[in-house]
Design a protein around this motif. Structure first.
Motif, PDB file in Angstrom:
ATOM      1  N   SER A  92      -3.336  -1.306 -11.442  1.00 65.61           N
ATOM      2  CA  SER A  92      -3.093   0.137 -11.401  1.00 65.61           C
ATOM      3  C   SER A  92      -1.911   0.533 -12.285  1.00 65.61           C
ATOM      4  CB  SER A  92      -2.870   0.608  -9.966  1.00 65.61           C
ATOM      5  OG  SER A  92      -1.591   0.226  -9.494  1.00 65.61           O
ATOM      6  N   TYR A  93      -1.046  -0.425 -12.603  1.00 64.10           N
ATOM      7  CA  TYR A  93       0.099  -0.152 -13.477  1.00 64.10           C
ATOM      8  C   TYR A  93      -0.243  -0.288 -14.956  1.00 64.10           C
ATOM      9  CZ  TYR A  93       3.680   0.177  -9.875  1.00 64.10           C
ATOM     10  OH  TYR A  93       4.451   0.593  -8.834  1.00 64.10           O
ATOM     11  N   HIS A 118      -4.966  -8.126  -3.468  1.00 64.25           N
ATOM     12  CA  HIS A 118      -4.218  -6.879  -3.311  1.00 64.25           C
ATOM     13  C   HIS A 118      -3.146  -6.756  -4.403  1.00 64.25           C
ATOM     14  CE1 HIS A 118      -4.346  -3.745  -0.276  1.00 64.25           C
ATOM     15  NE2 HIS A 118      -3.090  -3.514  -0.569  1.00 64.25           N
ATOM     16  N   VAL A 119      -2.441  -7.839  -4.624  1.00 66.16           N
ATOM     17  CA  VAL A 119      -1.404  -7.863  -5.656  1.00 66.16           C
ATOM     18  C   VAL A 119      -2.025  -7.562  -7.019  1.00 66.16           C
ATOM     19  CG1 VAL A 119       0.108  -9.453  -6.923  1.00 66.16           C
ATOM     20  CG2 VAL A 119       0.240  -9.328  -4.429  1.00 66.16           C
ATOM     21  N   GLN A 120      -3.147  -8.189  -7.319  1.00 71.99           N
ATOM     22  CA  GLN A 120      -3.816  -7.957  -8.600  1.00 71.99           C
ATOM     23  C   GLN A 120      -4.276  -6.499  -8.734  1.00 71.99           C
ATOM     24  OE1 GLN A 120      -3.927  -9.740 -11.235  1.00 71.99           O
ATOM     25  NE2 GLN A 120      -3.143 -11.648 -10.405  1.00 71.99           N
ATOM     26  N   ASP A 161       0.821  -1.213   0.000  1.00 71.87           N
ATOM     27  CA  ASP A 161       0.000   0.000   0.000  1.00 71.87           C
ATOM     28  C   ASP A 161       0.853   1.261   0.000  1.00 71.87           C
ATOM     29  OD1 ASP A 161      -2.434  -1.307  -0.045  1.00 71.87           O
ATOM     30  OD2 ASP A 161      -2.759  -1.163   2.112  1.00 71.87           O
ATOM     31  N   GLU A 162       1.961   1.203   0.690  1.00 70.38           N
ATOM     32  CA  GLU A 162       2.850   2.359   0.808  1.00 70.38           C
ATOM     33  C   GLU A 162       3.896   2.404  -0.314  1.00 70.38           C
ATOM     34  OE1 GLU A 162       4.369   1.970   4.807  1.00 70.38           O
ATOM     35  OE2 GLU A 162       2.445   2.618   5.678  1.00 70.38           O
ATOM     36  N   VAL A 174       8.765  -7.819  -6.164  1.00 72.65           N
ATOM     37  CA  VAL A 174       9.964  -7.494  -6.943  1.00 72.65           C
ATOM     38  C   VAL A 174       9.558  -6.887  -8.288  1.00 72.65           C
ATOM     39  CG1 VAL A 174      11.954  -8.474  -8.158  1.00 72.65           C
ATOM     40  CG2 VAL A 174      11.439  -9.183  -5.807  1.00 72.65           C
ATOM     41  N   SER A 175       8.538  -7.450  -8.906  1.00 68.96           N
ATOM     42  CA  SER A 175       8.055  -6.914 -10.172  1.00 68.96           C
ATOM     43  C   SER A 175       7.608  -5.461 -10.018  1.00 68.96           C
ATOM     44  CB  SER A 175       6.896  -7.774 -10.690  1.00 68.96           C
ATOM     45  OG  SER A 175       6.345  -7.232 -11.859  1.00 68.96           O
ATOM     46  N   PHE A 176       6.884  -5.165  -8.947  1.00 71.88           N
ATOM     47  CA  PHE A 176       6.423  -3.796  -8.707  1.00 71.88           C
ATOM     48  C   PHE A 176       7.600  -2.852  -8.479  1.00 71.88           C
ATOM     49  CE2 PHE A 176       2.394  -5.836  -6.765  1.00 71.88           C
ATOM     50  CZ  PHE A 176       1.854  -6.038  -8.030  1.00 71.88           C
ATOM     51  N   GLU A 177       8.599  -3.327  -7.752  1.00 72.69           N
ATOM     52  CA  GLU A 177       9.785  -2.495  -7.503  1.00 72.69           C
ATOM     53  C   GLU A 177      10.510  -2.197  -8.818  1.00 72.69           C
ATOM     54  OE1 GLU A 177      12.550  -0.161  -5.534  1.00 72.69           O
ATOM     55  OE2 GLU A 177      10.651  -0.930  -4.754  1.00 72.69           O
ATOM     56  N   LEU A 178      10.618  -3.198  -9.659  1.00 74.47           N
ATOM     57  CA  LEU A 178      11.262  -2.991 -10.956  1.00 74.47           C
ATOM     58  C   LEU A 178      10.480  -1.989 -11.807  1.00 74.47           C
ATOM     59  CD1 LEU A 178      12.316  -6.667 -11.705  1.00 74.47           C
ATOM     60  CD2 LEU A 178      13.863  -4.733 -11.307  1.00 74.47           C
ATOM     61  N   ARG A 179       9.164  -2.081 -11.789  1.00 71.44           N
ATOM     62  CA  ARG A 179       8.345  -1.107 -12.531  1.00 71.44           C
ATOM     63  C   ARG A 179       8.565   0.295 -11.984  1.00 71.44           C
ATOM     64  NH1 ARG A 179       2.423  -3.901 -13.060  1.00 71.44           N
ATOM     65  NH2 ARG A 179       3.124  -5.808 -14.064  1.00 71.44           N
TER      66      ARG A 179
END
Length: 103
Positions: free
Chosen positions: A101-102, A94-96, A13-14, A50-55
């Motif tokens: 959102s990306y 939550h992950v989905q 969330d953060e 990790v995928s979100f961090e990379l994005r």
């Protein structure tokens, strides 16, 4: 485990995706060589973070590759029998939501 999963969601969330990865890493790491679908699902959640961090860092190609790892493990939600199943489903939703959102 509930505490770690709740903390994982807060980190997501953060947008502290690296921290989210770090929250679940010790759980996965201890059992990483076991053939356990629950541990593989946790690995999937780590891959999602990790995928979100990379994005977030603008590394779209790498993020998509890591996201595929999450998708490989996501179906395990419907195979495992665990007292944490409801929480795992909440984490998955939550992950989905974050992934959508990306898009």
């Amino acid at each position: 485990m509930i505490k770690e999963l709740d903390e994982f969601i807060v980190c997501l969330d953060e947008e502290r995706f690296y921290d989210a990865h770090e929250v679940l890493e010790p759980i996965w790491f201890k059992k990483r060589f076991e053939d356990c679908d629950e541990i593989k699902l946790i690995k999937g959640f780590i891959n999602a973070a990790v995928s979100f961090e990379l994005r977030k860092r603008g590394k779209t190609i790498q993020a998509k590759k890591v996201w595929q790892n999450y998708l490989k493990y996501e179906p395990l939600l419907y195979k495992i029998d665990t007292k944490y199943i409801n929480k795992y489903h909440a984490v998955s939703r939550h992950v989905q939501m974050i992934n959508n959102s990306y898009l």
